[in-house]
Write an enzyme that holds these catalytic residues in place. Structure first.
Site, PDB file in Angstrom:
ATOM      1  N   LYS A 156       0.819  -1.220   0.000  1.00 39.08           N
ATOM      2  CA  LYS A 156       0.000   0.000   0.000  1.00 39.08           C
ATOM      3  C   LYS A 156       0.852   1.268   0.000  1.00 39.08           C
ATOM      4  CE  LYS A 156      -0.809   0.100   5.033  1.00 39.08           C
ATOM      5  NZ  LYS A 156      -0.185   1.400   5.335  1.00 39.08           N
ATOM      6  N   ASP A 157       2.134   1.157   0.383  1.00 39.28           N
ATOM      7  CA  ASP A 157       3.034   2.310   0.406  1.00 39.28           C
ATOM      8  C   ASP A 157       3.794   2.494  -0.903  1.00 39.28           C
ATOM      9  OD1 ASP A 157       2.411   2.903   3.067  1.00 39.28           O
ATOM     10  OD2 ASP A 157       3.976   1.573   3.834  1.00 39.28           O
ATOM     11  N   ARG A 183      -7.687   8.672   3.465  1.00 36.31           N
ATOM     12  CA  ARG A 183      -8.723   7.709   3.039  1.00 36.31           C
ATOM     13  C   ARG A 183      -9.585   7.284   4.223  1.00 36.31           C
ATOM     14  NH1 ARG A 183      -8.838   2.498   3.937  1.00 36.31           N
ATOM     15  NH2 ARG A 183      -6.679   2.546   4.674  1.00 36.31           N
ATOM     16  N   ARG A 184      -8.946   6.955   5.327  1.00 41.90           N
ATOM     17  CA  ARG A 184      -9.699   6.552   6.516  1.00 41.90           C
ATOM     18  C   ARG A 184     -10.475   7.729   7.092  1.00 41.90           C
ATOM     19  NH1 ARG A 184      -4.458   3.278   8.801  1.00 41.90           N
ATOM     20  NH2 ARG A 184      -4.881   1.265   7.804  1.00 41.90           N
ATOM     21  N   ARG A 207       1.151  10.047  13.951  1.00 44.89           N
ATOM     22  CA  ARG A 207       2.372   9.547  13.340  1.00 44.89           C
ATOM     23  C   ARG A 207       3.176   8.772  14.374  1.00 44.89           C
ATOM     24  NH1 ARG A 207       4.668  12.081   9.267  1.00 44.89           N
ATOM     25  NH2 ARG A 207       5.764  10.091   9.132  1.00 44.89           N
ATOM     26  N   CYS A 220      -0.257   7.535  -3.142  1.00 46.33           N
ATOM     27  CA  CYS A 220      -0.478   6.651  -1.999  1.00 46.33           C
ATOM     28  C   CYS A 220      -1.254   7.333  -0.874  1.00 46.33           C
ATOM     29  CB  CYS A 220       0.862   6.153  -1.461  1.00 46.33           C
ATOM     30  SG  CYS A 220       1.849   5.225  -2.636  1.00 46.33           S
ATOM     31  N   ASN A 223       5.897   5.222  15.398  1.00 52.13           N
ATOM     32  CA  ASN A 223       5.843   3.764  15.296  1.00 52.13           C
ATOM     33  C   ASN A 223       4.612   3.225  16.022  1.00 52.13           C
ATOM     34  OD1 ASN A 223       6.498   3.378  18.124  1.00 52.13           O
ATOM     35  ND2 ASN A 223       8.630   3.816  17.612  1.00 52.13           N
ATOM     36  N   ARG A 275       2.047   4.831  19.048  1.00 55.51           N
ATOM     37  CA  ARG A 275       0.624   5.059  18.787  1.00 55.51           C
ATOM     38  C   ARG A 275      -0.241   4.356  19.833  1.00 55.51           C
ATOM     39  NH1 ARG A 275      -0.121   4.599  12.187  1.00 55.51           N
ATOM     40  NH2 ARG A 275       1.903   5.483  11.619  1.00 55.51           N
TER      41      ARG A 275
END
Length: 309
Positions: free
Chosen positions: A78-79, A126-127, A144, A236, A146, A150
């Site tokens: 996806k990236d 998108r989310r 943002r 992306c 790691n 989060r």
């Protein structure tokens, strides 16, 4: 054969690279992982959409391939941008994990159950678009860093919920760290749940050595998704969701795009003959373009550039 694997240093990227390393070693190859930092890993105080979009997590790894410092690069597909720099190519798409987005929370069991004005963390436009279309009252904030940082912010009450891909949750065993994980029902990003392996085009020996990693079903599905995004010229980080699911000789494709605040959306679901391959994504994208998709994406980009995340 010795195969040098370029990888980001994040926990998820290292899991992915170690996974590929084990498969290659089982096939008789000697492997070495070369750890690197990318622009997307270093700049953590700015939303992804505001720092360039395409190639944020791939450029440094691609340079290593072109310069001969690495033989393959393992990416979350996806990236990976839909178009490659000259001399590079996507050699393999590995068997796909679950493609769902999930809501993680310490106190709430679903998106609908979140309190009014709840704080939700995600890096993805998108989310953001899809959850605001369902819950316009929510305060969606850029998240943002790691995975561990989060999760820590969620545990400490900075957020009421955060959104992560199910594939990453499973691969890192995050289930034990939060109280509630629920599928969102959003349309995923192109290639979500799949690993893509990039190589230098001239490296035919390595391409042959890793060919067994290719998964035909995943190749068909992700090629349709990537063709859809490419035809729309969406990067992306664009607010575009696309999911292709192969079943027998048919493939079901679901797509969505719109304004980042969820106020205006285009969506469709179609069934195609699997033999069409990536052309199915092109056909659906052209249908969206006829409905005004490019203009809508331009407005969405202007809106996101003006937003404070």
């Amino acid at each position: 054969m010795k195969i040098r694997i370029a990888s980001r240093k994040s926990a998820l990227a290292m899991w992915q690279s170690e996974h590929i390393k084990k498969r290659l070693e089982a096939a008789g190859h000697e492997c070495e992982i070369i750890k690197m930092s990318t622009k997307g890993d270093v700049i953590l105080d700015t939303p992804l959409a505001k720092i360039g979009g395409k190639g944020l997590f791939t450029k440094e790894l691609e340079n290593a391939l072109l310069e001969g410092r690495a033989d393959i690069a393992v990416h979350s597909l996806k990236d990976v941008p839909t178009r490659f720099e000259a001399g590079l190519e996507l050699a393999c798409v590995c068997s796909r994990e679950n493609t769902n987005d999930c809501l993680l929370s310490m106190n709430y069991t679903s998106l609908e159950g979140l309190r009014l004005g709840a704080r939700v963390g995600t890096t993805s436009l998108r989310r953001r678009m899809q959850i605001l279309a369902r819950r316009p009252d929510l305060k969606v904030i850029s998240l943002r860093g790691n995975v561990n940082s989060r999760i820590s912010k969620l545990q400490n009450g900075v957020f009421d919920a955060i959104i992560l891909a199910r594939a990453g949750i499973t691969r890192l065993g995050l289930e034990k760290l939060v109280n509630h994980i629920s599928p969102l029902g959003t349309v995923p990003a192109m290639g979500q749940g799949a690993l893509g392996i990039e190589i230098a085009s001239q490296n035919s020996a390595v391409k042959e050595a890793i060919a067994f990693l290719n998964d035909e079903k995943s190749v068909i599905e992700t090629s349709i998704e990537r063709a859809f995004v490419d035809t729309l010229n969406g990067g992306c980080q664009a607010p575009i969701g696309i999911s292709a699911v192969l079943s027998g000789d048919k493939v079901r494709v679901k797509a969505i795009l719109g304004l980042v605040d969820g106020s205006e959306i285009l969506s469709a679901e179609r069934e195609f003959c699997a033999k069409l391959g990536s052309e199915a994504g092109v056909i659906l994208a052209r249908e969206f373009i006829a409905r005004g998709a490019k203009e809508l994406l331009e407005r969405s980009e202007q809106m996101s550039n003006a937003m404070e995340f």
